[in-house]
Design an enzyme around this catalytic site. Structure first.
Site, PDB file in Angstrom:
ATOM      1  N   GLY A  15     -26.799 -32.185  60.778  1.00 53.36           N
ATOM      2  CA  GLY A  15     -28.243 -32.413  60.797  1.00 53.36           C
ATOM      3  C   GLY A  15     -28.807 -32.957  62.095  1.00 53.36           C
ATOM      4  O   GLY A  15     -29.848 -33.615  62.087  1.00 53.36           O
ATOM      5  N   MET A  92     -26.309 -22.742  56.510  1.00 51.78           N
ATOM      6  CA  MET A  92     -25.243 -21.758  56.659  1.00 51.78           C
ATOM      7  C   MET A  92     -25.208 -20.721  55.551  1.00 51.78           C
ATOM      8  O   MET A  92     -24.356 -19.852  55.547  1.00 51.78           O
ATOM      9  CB  MET A  92     -23.875 -22.463  56.775  1.00 51.78           C
ATOM     10  CG  MET A  92     -23.792 -23.440  57.940  1.00 51.78           C
ATOM     11  SD  MET A  92     -24.430 -22.783  59.515  1.00 51.78           S
ATOM     12  CE  MET A  92     -23.003 -21.890  60.116  1.00 51.78           C
ATOM     13  N   ILE A  94     -26.759 -17.466  53.558  1.00 49.51           N
ATOM     14  CA  ILE A  94     -27.668 -16.352  53.844  1.00 49.51           C
ATOM     15  C   ILE A  94     -28.738 -16.292  52.755  1.00 49.51           C
ATOM     16  O   ILE A  94     -28.423 -16.364  51.563  1.00 49.51           O
ATOM     17  CB  ILE A  94     -26.872 -15.033  53.939  1.00 49.51           C
ATOM     18  CG1 ILE A  94     -25.956 -15.140  55.169  1.00 49.51           C
ATOM     19  CG2 ILE A  94     -27.806 -13.826  54.055  1.00 49.51           C
ATOM     20  CD1 ILE A  94     -25.104 -13.949  55.435  1.00 49.51           C
ATOM     21  N   LEU A  95     -29.986 -16.222  53.183  1.00 50.20           N
ATOM     22  CA  LEU A  95     -31.093 -16.175  52.221  1.00 50.20           C
ATOM     23  C   LEU A  95     -31.313 -14.724  51.796  1.00 50.20           C
ATOM     24  O   LEU A  95     -31.188 -13.800  52.605  1.00 50.20           O
ATOM     25  CB  LEU A  95     -32.355 -16.763  52.862  1.00 50.20           C
ATOM     26  CG  LEU A  95     -32.240 -18.261  53.195  1.00 50.20           C
ATOM     27  CD1 LEU A  95     -33.321 -18.693  54.172  1.00 50.20           C
ATOM     28  CD2 LEU A  95     -32.290 -19.104  51.918  1.00 50.20           C
ATOM     29  N   ASN A 109     -35.858 -20.002  62.096  1.00 51.57           N
ATOM     30  CA  ASN A 109     -34.442 -20.364  62.171  1.00 51.57           C
ATOM     31  C   ASN A 109     -34.088 -20.638  63.629  1.00 51.57           C
ATOM     32  O   ASN A 109     -34.768 -20.159  64.533  1.00 51.57           O
ATOM     33  CB  ASN A 109     -33.620 -19.178  61.647  1.00 51.57           C
ATOM     34  CG  ASN A 109     -32.139 -19.485  61.570  1.00 51.57           C
ATOM     35  OD1 ASN A 109     -31.729 -20.550  61.117  1.00 51.57           O
ATOM     36  ND2 ASN A 109     -31.316 -18.543  62.023  1.00 51.57           N
ATOM     37  N   HIS A 111     -30.738 -20.305  66.272  1.00 49.71           N
ATOM     38  CA  HIS A 111     -29.399 -19.722  66.387  1.00 49.71           C
ATOM     39  C   HIS A 111     -28.794 -20.129  67.736  1.00 49.71           C
ATOM     40  O   HIS A 111     -29.462 -20.024  68.765  1.00 49.71           O
ATOM     41  CB  HIS A 111     -29.483 -18.193  66.280  1.00 49.71           C
ATOM     42  CG  HIS A 111     -28.134 -17.560  66.364  1.00 49.71           C
ATOM     43  ND1 HIS A 111     -27.208 -17.673  65.346  1.00 49.71           N
ATOM     44  CD2 HIS A 111     -27.527 -16.854  67.351  1.00 49.71           C
ATOM     45  CE1 HIS A 111     -26.093 -17.054  65.712  1.00 49.71           C
ATOM     46  NE2 HIS A 111     -26.253 -16.544  66.921  1.00 49.71           N
ATOM     47  N   GLU A 144     -35.229  -9.944  56.887  1.00 48.96           N
ATOM     48  CA  GLU A 144     -34.212  -9.685  55.869  1.00 48.96           C
ATOM     49  C   GLU A 144     -32.802  -9.514  56.428  1.00 48.96           C
ATOM     50  O   GLU A 144     -31.838  -9.550  55.698  1.00 48.96           O
ATOM     51  CB  GLU A 144     -34.625  -8.467  55.053  1.00 48.96           C
ATOM     52  CG  GLU A 144     -35.877  -8.765  54.262  1.00 48.96           C
ATOM     53  CD  GLU A 144     -36.572  -7.535  53.737  1.00 48.96           C
ATOM     54  OE1 GLU A 144     -35.872  -6.549  53.473  1.00 48.96           O
ATOM     55  OE2 GLU A 144     -37.794  -7.578  53.613  1.00 48.96           O
ATOM     56  N   ASP A 147     -30.074 -13.289  61.500  1.00 53.97           N
ATOM     57  CA  ASP A 147     -30.265 -13.554  62.940  1.00 53.97           C
ATOM     58  C   ASP A 147     -30.963 -12.383  63.646  1.00 53.97           C
ATOM     59  O   ASP A 147     -30.549 -11.955  64.728  1.00 53.97           O
ATOM     60  CB  ASP A 147     -28.900 -13.831  63.618  1.00 53.97           C
ATOM     61  CG  ASP A 147     -28.199 -15.047  63.032  1.00 53.97           C
ATOM     62  OD1 ASP A 147     -28.901 -15.959  62.550  1.00 53.97           O
ATOM     63  OD2 ASP A 147     -26.956 -15.094  63.047  1.00 53.97           O
ATOM     64  N   GLU A 176     -31.103 -26.972  71.873  1.00 51.23           N
ATOM     65  CA  GLU A 176     -31.672 -26.693  70.539  1.00 51.23           C
ATOM     66  C   GLU A 176     -32.629 -27.814  70.143  1.00 51.23           C
ATOM     67  O   GLU A 176     -33.684 -27.575  69.557  1.00 51.23           O
ATOM     68  CB  GLU A 176     -30.562 -26.593  69.479  1.00 51.23           C
ATOM     69  CG  GLU A 176     -29.678 -25.381  69.599  1.00 51.23           C
ATOM     70  CD  GLU A 176     -28.661 -25.297  68.461  1.00 51.23           C
ATOM     71  OE1 GLU A 176     -29.010 -25.574  67.312  1.00 51.23           O
ATOM     72  OE2 GLU A 176     -27.503 -24.934  68.747  1.00 51.23           O
TER      73      GLU A 176
HETATM   74  C1  GRF Z   1     -26.606 -25.673  65.313  1.00 51.24           C
HETATM   75  O1  GRF Z   1     -25.882 -25.261  66.433  1.00 51.24           O
HETATM   76  C2  GRF Z   1     -27.363 -24.529  64.714  1.00 51.24           C
HETATM   77  O2  GRF Z   1     -27.910 -23.673  65.659  1.00 51.24           O
HETATM   78  C3  GRF Z   1     -26.239 -23.865  63.981  1.00 51.24           C
HETATM   79  O3  GRF Z   1     -25.580 -24.916  63.343  1.00 51.24           O
HETATM   80  C4  GRF Z   1     -25.685 -26.063  64.169  1.00 51.24           C
HETATM   81  C5  GRF Z   1     -26.246 -27.160  63.319  1.00 51.24           C
HETATM   82  O4  GRF Z   1     -26.041 -28.395  63.872  1.00 51.24           O
HETATM   83  N1  GRF Z   1     -26.655 -22.791  63.146  1.00 51.24           N
HETATM   84  P1  GRF Z   1     -26.574 -29.697  63.130  1.00 51.24           P
HETATM   85  O5  GRF Z   1     -26.020 -29.701  61.734  1.00 51.24           O
HETATM   86  O6  GRF Z   1     -28.061 -29.639  63.131  1.00 51.24           O
HETATM   87  O7  GRF Z   1     -26.062 -30.836  63.956  1.00 51.24           O
END
Ligand code: GRF
Length: 223
Positions: A15, A92, A94-95, A109, A111, A144, A147, A176
């Site tokens: 998180g 993690m 898939i919706l 999202n 990525h 749909e 990524d 990010e």
């Molecule tokens: C991030 O790198 C995100 O892009 C990926 O999972 C990681 C999540 O990290 N899909 P965190 O749980 O927010 O620390």
């Protein structure tokens, strides 16, 4: 006073992406507030982070039920909390197409690679294994396909000699934590318009002039 955007965050792990959103919101960088955090993993530290900040946290157990039922539960929480924007922050699972269609345009999202390269759960490791010299991260509207939806922001990070997967992933993660809150703020300001596969970003204030940028990172237009 501007009405704050109500955010619902989906997260499965540690998180830190969620934390970057909470921090940016608490610092007044965004006209948005996290209202609920939902996880498919009962041990996700993301849920603890939410609790620490007095944000409603829900574990919605995906086991022993159909995908539609699991998503109906998520949907109910989002609707009851009048969520304006749903953010996948390290979610993690898939919706399903039905869920994505329902929230299309209000579901984003992040990525950890430069899409459309290196989709999937290990974007950082896959890029490094392929031998790329530059990788990075991407925010996008979800559609749909995994990524795949229209790209909002990207930032590029150089691969350094001696990088292993975790070193590269942690440098990408730092970025990010910048582009995810920034993307939310662009949405909150109504500056994002989906035109087919593209996202047009209306000109306006730039975070590059307001907040610290990281050295050697290339930020796409709109940051
Ligand atoms: C991030 O790198 C995100 O892009 C990926 O999972 C990681 C999540 O990290 N899909 P965190 O749980 O927010 O620390």
């Amino acid at each position: 006073m501007v009405k704050k955007l109500r955010l619902g965050i989906l997260a499965s792990g540690t998180g830190t992406d969620l934390q970057s959103i909470i921090d940016a919101s608490e610092k007044g960088m965004m006209d948005a507030e996290v209202k609920v955090v939902i996880s498919d993993n009962k041990d996700a530290y993301a849920l603890k982070r939410a609790e620490k900040h007095k944000i409603k946290a829900f574990f919605v157990d995906p086991k022993s039920k159909k995908k539609e039922e699991h998503e109906q539960e998520i949907n109910k929480i989002l609707e009851e909390n009048e969520i304006d924007l749903v953010v996948g922050a390290g979610y993690m699972k898939i919706l399903s197409p039905g869920f994505v269609r329902k929230w299309y345009g209000k579901l984003i999202n992040i990525h950890p690679a430069l899409l459309p390269s290196f989709k999937g759960p290990n974007g950082q490791g896959d890029a490094l294994g392929y031998g790329v010299k530059i990788s990075g991260c991407t925010t996008h509207f979800m559609d749909e396909e995994m990524d795949h939806g229209p790209i909002i922001l990207q930032a590029a990070v150089k691969v350094q000699p001696g990088d292993d997967r975790d070193k590269l992933a942690s440098r990408i993660l730092e970025v990010e934590h910048q582009i995810l809150p920034r993307t939310i703020q662009l949405f909150a300001e109504g500056r994002l318009k989906i035109v087919g596969r593209k996202v047009e970003i209306r000109k306006g204030e730039s975070w590059k002039n307001k907040y610290k940028v990281l050295p050697d990172v290339l930020y796409s237009e709109g940051y």
